[in-house]
Design a protein around this motif. Structure first.
Motif, PDB file in Angstrom:
ATOM      1  N   ALA A   1      47.219  95.882  51.481  1.00 46.32           N
ATOM      2  CA  ALA A   1      46.703  97.225  51.765  1.00 46.32           C
ATOM      3  C   ALA A   1      46.396  97.975  50.468  1.00 46.32           C
ATOM      4  O   ALA A   1      45.401  98.703  50.373  1.00 46.32           O
ATOM      5  N   ILE A   2      47.280  97.804  49.455  1.00 52.52           N
ATOM      6  CA  ILE A   2      47.055  98.480  48.166  1.00 52.52           C
ATOM      7  C   ILE A   2      45.808  97.942  47.490  1.00 52.52           C
ATOM      8  O   ILE A   2      44.984  98.692  46.955  1.00 52.52           O
TER       9      ILE A   2
ATOM     10  N   HIS B   1      43.163  96.449  48.826  1.00 52.57           N
ATOM     11  CA  HIS B   1      41.897  96.664  49.529  1.00 52.57           C
ATOM     12  C   HIS B   1      41.801  98.042  50.182  1.00 52.57           C
ATOM     13  O   HIS B   1      40.830  98.335  50.876  1.00 52.57           O
ATOM     14  N   GLY B   2      42.814  98.893  49.907  1.00 54.79           N
ATOM     15  CA  GLY B   2      42.811 100.203  50.548  1.00 54.79           C
ATOM     16  C   GLY B   2      41.925 101.218  49.841  1.00 54.79           C
ATOM     17  O   GLY B   2      41.374 100.960  48.757  1.00 54.79           O
TER      18      GLY B   2
END
Length: 513
Positions: free
Chosen positions: A34-35, A37-38
């Motif tokens: 998530a980090i 590709h967030g």
């Protein structure tokens, strides 16, 4: 049975722990993904944050956050670490590169001070510390103090603590910029520069007043030069003034006037502009006072001892040894001349002071003659007294000890006389000598009147009739007279004899003192 149950429970625990580790690993993997590709939002704006790992992405995000929030934090290019670094800046010992460092920060603080100056709003060091430690600056407390120090050294701002202007060389200045107990009382303001015309006028005044040529060109250096030289001038004037505590000397009024002007200048030392304006306003008074003080300074430096010596010599003749010296014409003339020269007037003539040397010499020479005559008379008196003592002793064995003692005592008197130079003290020796002679003669009479008493006989003490004793002064009995013949001596002694006999009867005796 129990062992089987325990084994079953342990198996369940191991399976649960294994499942927990798997879930944690999955969570870390999903969070990292998530980090990586967030989407990131900082202060409401979407930001693209690059990075190969979750850690690098977070580091870059925090760095972007700081730069976005504290967008002036990079203005501090060269931070300082201690008070010594700030003192180095204040002393101007950082070199050209060091002085140009943190220029953006200096300009920012100066611009803020300009705004407040136009608004006529005071700015304390506490205000600056609060402003520049907060968003969007985030500067360290010590770096803020260093920025202000750079502005002080560049002579762009003025520092006042409790209302008094603080010079850059003040040892407590760093405390005023940093200590929490001091920064609230420390105000920073845009410096009002002294006009070039006033700077030139003050330099010209200093050159004429102090006879100096090497005068600093910058404002702070000029102010330090002014304060230093006027403090020294005050010290010199007060030293001269102290010599008038016991007796007033020539130039006392000029000293008081000069000191009043110097004190007026020093009263303005806490404000550079006021200091310069005060000197310019007092220009004529200062320079006139300096001209009037030239002879005065020379007097207190090289003539005051001669002046005091002449004054004491005059006082001694008039009040102490007047009966011996003042009637001598040359002495009286010298005393009158001293009186005229030392008299303090508005336009005192200092060029006459050297004449006091001759006056003192005349008085000393005449006094030396009188002293020599007095000593000769006293030595003659001692010799006469000693002759009377020897004559009375008349080779008597009983009086030998008294005679030897008399010789020693009279010799001591001669030594005392030879050491004296005071005429009053010499005159007093006359009575001391005659009293000593009378005592010795009385002691001789006691010895001669003693009777040898046999130890078998009881001494008979005759009853004495109480007599009245009349005391006569020797100077009254033996009046002054000039004798030139044996007849004169007989007549003089006959008169004395008759006078003494007239006092003596059966009920009275006389004591000549």
């Amino acid at each position: 049975m129990l062992f089987g149950a325990y084994e079953s429970t342990q198996t369940i625990i191991n399976l649960k722990q294994k499942e927990a580790r798997r879930l944690i690993g999955d969570a870390k993997e999903h969070i990292s993904d998530a980090i990586l590709h967030g989407m990131f939002y900082i202060d409401g704006d979407q930001k693209n944050i690059s990075g190969n790992t979750a850690k690098s992405v977070l580091d870059n995000a925090l760095e972007t956050l700081v730069e976005h929030t504290y967008d002036h934090i990079t203005d501090i290019e060269e931070p300082v670490s201690n008070d010594a670094d700030i003192r180095t800046i204040l002393n101007g010992n950082v070199g050209m590169e060091g002085m140009e460092a943190n220029q953006a920060a200096c300009d920012n603080v100066y611009s803020y001070l300009e705004t407040k100056y136009e608004q006529k709003m005071p700015v304390s060091m506490a205000t600056l510390q609060g402003r520049y430690q907060s968003i969007p600056y985030g500067w360290k407390e010590i770096d803020i103090a260093a920025i202000v120090a750079r502005l002080i050294q560049a002579q762009r701002v003025t520092v006042k603590h409790s209302g008094q202007t603080i010079q850059p060389n003040d040892y407590h200045l760093v405390d005023y910029l940093r200590k929490k107990s001091e920064i609230g009382q420390t105000n920073i303001s845009i410096r009002e520069t002294i006009p070039a015309r006033k700077m030139k006028q003050v330099k010209d005044i200093l050159k004429d007043y102090f006879d100096i040529m090497d005068i600093p060109a910058d404002e702070d250096g000029l102010v330090n030069c002014i304060v230093e030289h006027f403090n020294n001038e005050k010290e010199n004037l007060e030293k001269m003034q102290s010599k008038n505590d016991s007796a007033i000397h020539p130039g006392a009024s000029e000293i008081d006037e000069a000191l009043s002007y110097v004190n007026k200048v020093l009263l303005a030392k806490d404000d550079n502009i006021a200091l310069v304006n005060t000197i310019c306003d007092l220009e004529d008074d200062l320079l006139d006072s300096k001209d009037a003080m030239r002879d005065v300074e020379n007097f207190y430096k090289s003539q005051i001892n001669l002046y005091n010596n002449a004054s004491e010599t005059r006082k001694n003749v008039i009040y102490h040894e007047k009966d011996y010296l003042y009637d001598i014409p040359v002495v009286r003339e010298a005393v009158d001349q001293i009186t005229d020269i030392i008299k303090i007037t508005d336009n005192y003539r200092y060029n006459r002071i050297p004449q006091l040397n001759d006056c003192i010499s005349v008085i000393k020479e005449e006094k030396a003659k009188v002293v020599a005559t007095k000593k000769e008379e006293l030595n003659d008196l001692i010799d006469s007294c000693m002759f009377e003592v020897k004559y009375k002793a008349d080779s008597s064995v009983k009086l030998k000890d008294i005679l030897d003692s008399a010789k020693r005592q009279f010799n001591t008197k001669k030594d005392e006389i030879n050491r004296l130079t005071d005429l009053v003290a010499l005159d007093a020796k006359k009575n001391a000598i005659t009293n000593l002679k009378d005592k010795i003669m009385s002691d001789m009479d006691k010895v001669l009147n003693q009777k040898e008493v046999s130890k078998h006989d009881k001494p008979v003490t005759p009853k004495k009739r109480k007599k009245q004793v009349r005391q006569l002064q020797r100077a009254v009995v033996f009046s002054q007279a000039n004798l030139s013949s044996a007849a004169d001596v007989d007549h003089y002694l006959a008169n004395i004899k008759n006078r003494l006999l007239s006092y003596i009867n059966d009920d009275e005796e006389i004591e000549i003192k």
